[in-house]
Design a protein around this motif. Structure first.
Motif, PDB file in Angstrom:
ATOM      1  N   PRO A 146    -111.743  67.212  17.090  1.00 16.65           N
ATOM      2  CA  PRO A 146    -112.725  67.075  16.095  1.00 16.65           C
ATOM      3  C   PRO A 146    -112.419  65.479  15.906  1.00 16.65           C
ATOM      4  O   PRO A 146    -111.742  64.972  15.653  1.00 16.65           O
ATOM      5  CB  PRO A 146    -112.312  67.763  14.650  1.00 16.65           C
ATOM      6  CG  PRO A 146    -111.579  68.918  15.247  1.00 16.65           C
ATOM      7  CD  PRO A 146    -110.638  68.354  16.476  1.00 16.65           C
ATOM      8  N   GLY A 147    -113.845  64.921  15.847  1.00 20.67           N
ATOM      9  CA  GLY A 147    -113.940  63.439  15.533  1.00 20.67           C
ATOM     10  C   GLY A 147    -113.327  62.583  16.604  1.00 20.67           C
ATOM     11  O   GLY A 147    -113.716  61.250  16.547  1.00 20.67           O
ATOM     12  N   VAL A 148    -113.170  63.165  17.683  1.00 22.14           N
ATOM     13  CA  VAL A 148    -112.727  62.276  19.015  1.00 22.14           C
ATOM     14  C   VAL A 148    -113.548  62.341  20.046  1.00 22.14           C
ATOM     15  O   VAL A 148    -113.592  63.462  20.808  1.00 22.14           O
ATOM     16  CB  VAL A 148    -111.200  62.622  19.665  1.00 22.14           C
ATOM     17  CG1 VAL A 148    -110.860  61.851  20.646  1.00 22.14           C
ATOM     18  CG2 VAL A 148    -110.234  62.498  18.422  1.00 22.14           C
ATOM     19  N   HIS A 149    -114.467  61.441  20.299  1.00 16.09           N
ATOM     20  CA  HIS A 149    -115.548  61.301  21.216  1.00 16.09           C
ATOM     21  C   HIS A 149    -115.143  60.720  22.719  1.00 16.09           C
ATOM     22  O   HIS A 149    -114.574  59.544  22.279  1.00 16.09           O
ATOM     23  CB  HIS A 149    -116.721  60.757  20.558  1.00 16.09           C
ATOM     24  CG  HIS A 149    -117.337  61.596  19.514  1.00 16.09           C
ATOM     25  ND1 HIS A 149    -118.329  62.380  19.579  1.00 16.09           N
ATOM     26  CD2 HIS A 149    -116.931  61.872  18.072  1.00 16.09           C
ATOM     27  CE1 HIS A 149    -118.573  63.200  18.518  1.00 16.09           C
ATOM     28  NE2 HIS A 149    -117.634  62.700  17.794  1.00 16.09           N
ATOM     29  N   PHE A 150    -115.830  60.986  23.740  1.00 14.37           N
ATOM     30  CA  PHE A 150    -115.584  60.260  24.860  1.00 14.37           C
ATOM     31  C   PHE A 150    -117.016  60.205  25.566  1.00 14.37           C
ATOM     32  O   PHE A 150    -117.919  60.834  25.129  1.00 14.37           O
ATOM     33  CB  PHE A 150    -114.715  60.980  25.986  1.00 14.37           C
ATOM     34  CG  PHE A 150    -113.329  60.999  25.661  1.00 14.37           C
ATOM     35  CD1 PHE A 150    -112.553  60.115  26.166  1.00 14.37           C
ATOM     36  CD2 PHE A 150    -112.640  61.860  24.789  1.00 14.37           C
ATOM     37  CE1 PHE A 150    -111.048  59.762  25.934  1.00 14.37           C
ATOM     38  CE2 PHE A 150    -111.525  61.504  24.474  1.00 14.37           C
ATOM     39  CZ  PHE A 150    -110.464  60.630  24.858  1.00 14.37           C
ATOM     40  N   ALA A 151    -117.132  59.079  26.334  1.00 10.88           N
ATOM     41  CA  ALA A 151    -118.491  59.013  26.868  1.00 10.88           C
ATOM     42  C   ALA A 151    -118.913  60.159  27.743  1.00 10.88           C
ATOM     43  O   ALA A 151    -118.300  60.857  28.454  1.00 10.88           O
ATOM     44  CB  ALA A 151    -118.272  57.687  28.030  1.00 10.88           C
ATOM     45  N   ALA A 152    -120.410  60.311  27.831  1.00 12.08           N
ATOM     46  CA  ALA A 152    -120.846  61.533  28.371  1.00 12.08           C
ATOM     47  C   ALA A 152    -120.866  61.542  29.701  1.00 12.08           C
ATOM     48  O   ALA A 152    -120.560  62.612  30.479  1.00 12.08           O
ATOM     49  CB  ALA A 152    -122.519  61.466  27.744  1.00 12.08           C
ATOM     50  N   VAL A 153    -121.110  60.484  30.570  1.00  9.60           N
ATOM     51  CA  VAL A 153    -120.916  60.508  31.964  1.00  9.60           C
ATOM     52  C   VAL A 153    -119.802  60.760  32.651  1.00  9.60           C
ATOM     53  O   VAL A 153    -119.705  61.644  33.332  1.00  9.60           O
ATOM     54  CB  VAL A 153    -121.702  59.085  32.581  1.00  9.60           C
ATOM     55  CG1 VAL A 153    -121.492  59.199  34.193  1.00  9.60           C
ATOM     56  CG2 VAL A 153    -123.302  58.866  32.197  1.00  9.60           C
ATOM     57  N   PRO A 154    -118.772  60.384  32.303  1.00 11.93           N
ATOM     58  CA  PRO A 154    -117.373  60.673  32.692  1.00 11.93           C
ATOM     59  C   PRO A 154    -117.227  62.253  32.364  1.00 11.93           C
ATOM     60  O   PRO A 154    -116.530  62.882  33.159  1.00 11.93           O
ATOM     61  CB  PRO A 154    -116.391  59.661  32.270  1.00 11.93           C
ATOM     62  CG  PRO A 154    -117.238  58.527  31.911  1.00 11.93           C
ATOM     63  CD  PRO A 154    -118.587  59.037  31.524  1.00 11.93           C
ATOM     64  N   ALA A 155    -117.399  62.603  31.062  1.00  9.90           N
ATOM     65  CA  ALA A 155    -117.300  63.974  30.822  1.00  9.90           C
ATOM     66  C   ALA A 155    -118.017  64.879  31.775  1.00  9.90           C
ATOM     67  O   ALA A 155    -117.713  66.086  32.009  1.00  9.90           O
ATOM     68  CB  ALA A 155    -117.941  64.137  29.176  1.00  9.90           C
ATOM     69  N   LEU A 156    -119.403  64.673  32.061  1.00 10.12           N
ATOM     70  CA  LEU A 156    -120.096  65.445  32.860  1.00 10.12           C
ATOM     71  C   LEU A 156    -119.613  65.536  34.355  1.00 10.12           C
ATOM     72  O   LEU A 156    -119.326  66.540  34.879  1.00 10.12           O
ATOM     73  CB  LEU A 156    -121.467  64.884  33.015  1.00 10.12           C
ATOM     74  CG  LEU A 156    -122.401  65.093  31.787  1.00 10.12           C
ATOM     75  CD1 LEU A 156    -123.855  64.431  31.874  1.00 10.12           C
ATOM     76  CD2 LEU A 156    -122.749  66.834  31.631  1.00 10.12           C
ATOM     77  N   LEU A 157    -119.108  64.498  34.697  1.00  8.68           N
ATOM     78  CA  LEU A 157    -118.388  64.266  36.035  1.00  8.68           C
ATOM     79  C   LEU A 157    -117.168  65.357  36.108  1.00  8.68           C
ATOM     80  O   LEU A 157    -116.652  66.003  37.020  1.00  8.68           O
ATOM     81  CB  LEU A 157    -118.007  63.134  36.495  1.00  8.68           C
ATOM     82  CG  LEU A 157    -119.162  61.738  36.702  1.00  8.68           C
ATOM     83  CD1 LEU A 157    -118.662  60.578  37.128  1.00  8.68           C
ATOM     84  CD2 LEU A 157    -120.178  62.443  37.831  1.00  8.68           C
ATOM     85  N   GLU A 158    -116.301  65.134  35.122  1.00 11.15           N
ATOM     86  CA  GLU A 158    -115.356  66.103  34.993  1.00 11.15           C
ATOM     87  C   GLU A 158    -115.534  67.596  34.896  1.00 11.15           C
ATOM     88  O   GLU A 158    -115.155  68.372  35.428  1.00 11.15           O
ATOM     89  CB  GLU A 158    -114.159  65.614  33.820  1.00 11.15           C
ATOM     90  CG  GLU A 158    -113.313  66.681  33.285  1.00 11.15           C
ATOM     91  CD  GLU A 158    -112.345  66.943  34.768  1.00 11.15           C
ATOM     92  OE1 GLU A 158    -111.580  68.181  34.690  1.00 11.15           O
ATOM     93  OE2 GLU A 158    -112.027  66.116  35.474  1.00 11.15           O
ATOM     94  N   THR A 159    -116.573  67.828  33.994  1.00 11.60           N
ATOM     95  CA  THR A 159    -117.158  69.003  33.816  1.00 11.60           C
ATOM     96  C   THR A 159    -117.722  69.757  35.207  1.00 11.60           C
ATOM     97  O   THR A 159    -117.339  70.853  35.602  1.00 11.60           O
ATOM     98  CB  THR A 159    -118.518  69.185  32.947  1.00 11.60           C
ATOM     99  OG1 THR A 159    -117.788  68.692  31.578  1.00 11.60           O
ATOM    100  CG2 THR A 159    -118.868  70.373  32.694  1.00 11.60           C
ATOM    101  N   ASP A 160    -118.242  68.970  36.069  1.00  6.13           N
ATOM    102  CA  ASP A 160    -118.742  69.173  37.300  1.00  6.13           C
ATOM    103  C   ASP A 160    -117.600  69.822  38.158  1.00  6.13           C
ATOM    104  O   ASP A 160    -117.555  70.621  39.045  1.00  6.13           O
ATOM    105  CB  ASP A 160    -119.486  67.911  38.107  1.00  6.13           C
ATOM    106  CG  ASP A 160    -120.080  68.438  39.243  1.00  6.13           C
ATOM    107  OD1 ASP A 160    -120.884  69.177  39.524  1.00  6.13           O
ATOM    108  OD2 ASP A 160    -119.615  67.818  40.510  1.00  6.13           O
ATOM    109  N   ARG A 161    -116.406  69.025  38.273  1.00 12.08           N
ATOM    110  CA  ARG A 161    -115.162  69.287  38.897  1.00 12.08           C
ATOM    111  C   ARG A 161    -114.704  70.805  38.596  1.00 12.08           C
ATOM    112  O   ARG A 161    -114.497  71.695  39.305  1.00 12.08           O
ATOM    113  CB  ARG A 161    -114.215  68.449  38.853  1.00 12.08           C
ATOM    114  CG  ARG A 161    -114.523  66.951  39.443  1.00 12.08           C
ATOM    115  CD  ARG A 161    -113.340  66.142  39.501  1.00 12.08           C
ATOM    116  NE  ARG A 161    -113.048  65.348  38.215  1.00 12.08           N
ATOM    117  CZ  ARG A 161    -113.761  64.095  38.046  1.00 12.08           C
ATOM    118  NH1 ARG A 161    -114.591  63.706  38.978  1.00 12.08           N
ATOM    119  NH2 ARG A 161    -113.685  63.476  36.672  1.00 12.08           N
ATOM    120  N   GLN A 162    -114.859  71.090  37.266  1.00 11.72           N
ATOM    121  CA  GLN A 162    -114.253  72.249  36.821  1.00 11.72           C
ATOM    122  C   GLN A 162    -115.383  73.391  36.885  1.00 11.72           C
ATOM    123  O   GLN A 162    -114.884  74.618  37.501  1.00 11.72           O
ATOM    124  CB  GLN A 162    -114.132  72.314  35.138  1.00 11.72           C
ATOM    125  CG  GLN A 162    -113.258  71.361  34.676  1.00 11.72           C
ATOM    126  CD  GLN A 162    -112.972  71.284  33.133  1.00 11.72           C
ATOM    127  OE1 GLN A 162    -113.774  72.542  32.467  1.00 11.72           O
ATOM    128  NE2 GLN A 162    -112.478  70.378  32.676  1.00 11.72           N
TER     129      GLN A 162
END
Length: 340
Positions: free
Chosen positions: A30-46
């Protein structure tokens, strides 16, 4: 590329119409945010590691600020566009519109016209939020909105005061989606009457109907019922609602979705097959062919001539712990757990 599958099972890639586990990459605490593009790339791997070759990211667009607010949605759309050239899975947008979010209607209409939305769902959660307010259980909302309790309740009251304008807004969005041939769903249908209402708007997907009567009314109308893969894996709904296992076995569930846990779809198909009530092919159709058809994707979901080569190799030597060995998207190897 030719590959010897050896002892592995070759299956159509999984089609996930609603997955929002990407939110954990965006805000792991909660309240800890990360940049969206790296988050999407990590999600893609999952996604690929779990056999999901077509993914509809379920982006909730609420009247709330923060993780599910309009600024976050704009950032997500921009990030998805920027990340797409590097994504292995066929990644699409499932916009989950909170029906009281009247301020966002005009912008969403522009997104529909621009072809940025691939599936539109209508959510209405004010009732459950009101119950949580009365029970003093606002931790989840305060964490993702970064509002204090007084501010959140004040905003909620302002939003609810505009209830008379909601039906017109929903009808406008549904009309635009019909015109653009975008499939539509209604979320958490709580009665046959609610299902009839959304059916009249062109919503032919019922996502997570609350009870058997509501689900049966959708089936009788020839509509697609989606339930959660985690519901199968956990042996029941975490919200004490319709059992996905029981529903699938009596024909009241046509498709499963990852919801908040990507590994659930592979596991759910094998769990259902292991019960012996449904043949494996029907269990796999719940995570591949049927969701593809519900979304109007006639080019995938089964292994057949003239279909996309969205394929996965599965090691099911232990059916209780099946694992994805490789994922191919449109014939291209996008993930491999071993050398091929």
């Amino acid at each position: 590329m030719a590959t010897d599958a050896g002892r592995y099972l070759v299956l159509p890639g999984i089609v996930d119409l609603h997955g929002d586990a990407f939110e954990r990459q965006l805000m792991p605490r909660p309240g800890v945010h990360f940049a969206a593009v790296p988050a999407l790339l990590e999600t893609d791997r999952q996604l690929l590691a779990n056999g999901i070759t077509t993914a509809y990211h379920g982006v909730t667009l609420s009247w709330e600020p923060g993780l599910r607010g309009i600024e976050a949605a704009r950032e997500f759309l921009a990030a998805l566009s920027a990340a797409r050239p590097r994504l292995g899975a066929d990644t699409r947008l499932h916009l989950r519109f909170e029906c009281f979010n009247l301020d966002a209607v005009e912008e969403i209409l522009s997104w529909i016209e621009a072809g940025r939305i691939d599936l539109l769902a209508f959510n209405e959660h004010t009732g459950s939020i009101d119950r949580d307010i009365k029970r003093g259980k606002l931790g989840e909302y305060l964490g993702r909105t970064r509002l204090d309790q007084t501010s959140f309740i004040g905003l909620f009251e302002q939003v609810c005061a505009r209830c008379d304008a909601v039906p017109v807004a929903v009808a406008r969005l549904a009309g635009a989606a019909r015109k653009a041939a975008i499939p539509m769903a209604s979320h958490d249908d709580d009665s046959p009457a609610t299902r009839r209402h959304y059916r009249a708007l062109g919503c032919h997907i019922s996502e997570f109907p609350i009870d058997e009567d509501t689900a049966r009314s959708a089936v009788e109308a020839g509509e697609t019922i989606i339930l959660g893969g985690p519901n199968v894996v956990r042996g029941g709904s975490h919200a004490a609602r319709l059992s996905a296992i029981e529903a699938a076995e009596v024909g009241l569930c046509a498709a499963l979705t990852s919801d908040y846990y990507y590994p659930a779809l592979l596991q759910a198909a094998y769990i259902l097959a292991g019960r012996g009530t449904l043949p494996f092919a029907e269990c796999w159709a719940l995570v591949s062919r049927n969701p593809a058809r519900a979304a109007g994707l006639a080019d995938r979901g089964e292994i057949a001539p003239a279909r996309r080569a969205d394929l996965i190799l599965v090691d099911d030597s232990d059916p209780a712990l099946p694992g994805v060995v490789a994922s191919y998207v449109a014939g291209q190897l996008r993930y491999a757990a071993i050398a091929l």
